[in-house]
Write a protein that holds these residues in place. Structure first.
Motif, PDB file in Angstrom:
ATOM      1  N   LEU A 154      40.386 -34.795  38.240  1.00  0.00           N
ATOM      2  CA  LEU A 154      39.609 -35.269  39.403  1.00  0.00           C
ATOM      3  C   LEU A 154      40.502 -35.478  40.620  1.00  0.00           C
ATOM      4  O   LEU A 154      40.089 -35.220  41.747  1.00  0.00           O
ATOM      5  N   LEU A 183      33.641 -38.180  42.128  1.00  0.00           N
ATOM      6  CA  LEU A 183      32.750 -37.511  41.182  1.00  0.00           C
ATOM      7  C   LEU A 183      31.336 -37.980  41.506  1.00  0.00           C
ATOM      8  O   LEU A 183      31.055 -39.190  41.452  1.00  0.00           O
ATOM      9  N   VAL A 212      34.398 -32.069  33.550  1.00  0.00           N
ATOM     10  CA  VAL A 212      35.390 -32.192  34.629  1.00  0.00           C
ATOM     11  C   VAL A 212      36.696 -31.500  34.207  1.00  0.00           C
ATOM     12  O   VAL A 212      37.311 -30.755  34.979  1.00  0.00           O
TER      13      VAL A 212
END
Ligand code: ADP
Ligand code: S3P
Ligand code: MG
Length: 195
Positions: free
Chosen positions: A20, A25, A186
């Motif tokens: 990330l 997110l 992710v």
């Protein structure tokens, strides 16, 4: 001795956190998909702040979502939602759970695309209906036939949610399992982008 299962779980969190980076997110999808409840777990797993855009809207306006719709109508609500989302997405990393209509609004969607990695929690009608019919807090479902309204929203919105960066199927499994699936998505997007 280290527990091998625990090691795998830790490494999923760590890998997702690394993937990330400083991005936000952003969870999108229809009412009942689990954005608010799964988003909270994902943020705690990643060790980063969690914000629910509806809660933030309620905090700044000192009104509930239902009161905002009743007093000012949907158009004004969307304008406020756009402003709040723009501000929330200015810095990261955070997990931001949106209200179901946020990603549908073109301006808000552009802010999301710029400021975050978007993930669509996609569920079928029966799963959504089972979850949303237990509460009457959602103004858009105060209609004569709320299940039909939900289906109409699905038909109109699913092609737009499909523009999210990632999709995870939201099913009837524990929220913690859904959160793990978000983390895996992710990690996988990072790995597929790198290869
Ligand atoms: N995986 C799940 N299993 C069972 N119930 C769930 C699950 N995800 C969400 N719920 C429940 O469904 C309802 C709607 O979830 P919520 O997180 O508020 O969805 P959203 O923010 O997408 O509208 C809540 O009562 C929540 O506890
Ligand atoms: O789909 C929508 O347009 C809406 C979804 C709700 O959030 P949840 O998706 O979290 O229920 C809330 O923002 C508002 O009632 C409008
Ligand atoms: Mg929500």
């Amino acid at each position: 001795m280290s527990d091998p299962l625990l090691t795998v779980a830790n490494s999923l969190k760590d890998r997702a956190r690394a993937a990330l980076g400083s991005r936000n997110l952003v969870l999108v999808g229809l009412m009942g998909a689990g954005k608010s409840s799964v988003g909270r777990i994902v943020a705690s797993q990643l060790g980063i702040p969690f914000i629910d855009s509806d809660h933030e809207i309620e905090r700044v306006s000192r009104m509930t979502i239902a009161e905002l719709f009743a007093a000012y109508g949907e158009e004004e609500f969307r304008a406020l939602e756009t402003r709040v989302m723009k501000r929330l997405l200015k810095s990261g990393p955070r997990v931001v759970s949106t209200g179901g209509g946020a990603f549908i609004n073109g301006r808000t969607r552009r802010h999301i695309k710029k400021g975050g990695l978007s993930i669509w929690l996609k569920a079928d009608l029966d799963v959504l209906w089972e979850r949303v019919n237990k509460r009457d807090t959602r103004p858009l479902l105060k209609t004569e036939n709320p299940k039909q309204t939900l289906e109409n929203l699905m038909n109109a919105r699913y092609p737009i949610y499909a523009q999210a960066d990632l999709t995870v199927i939201s099913r009837d499994v524990r929220k913690e399992i859904m959160a793990d699936e978000v983390l895996k998505a992710v990690v996988e997007q990072k790995e597929s982008a790198a290869s």
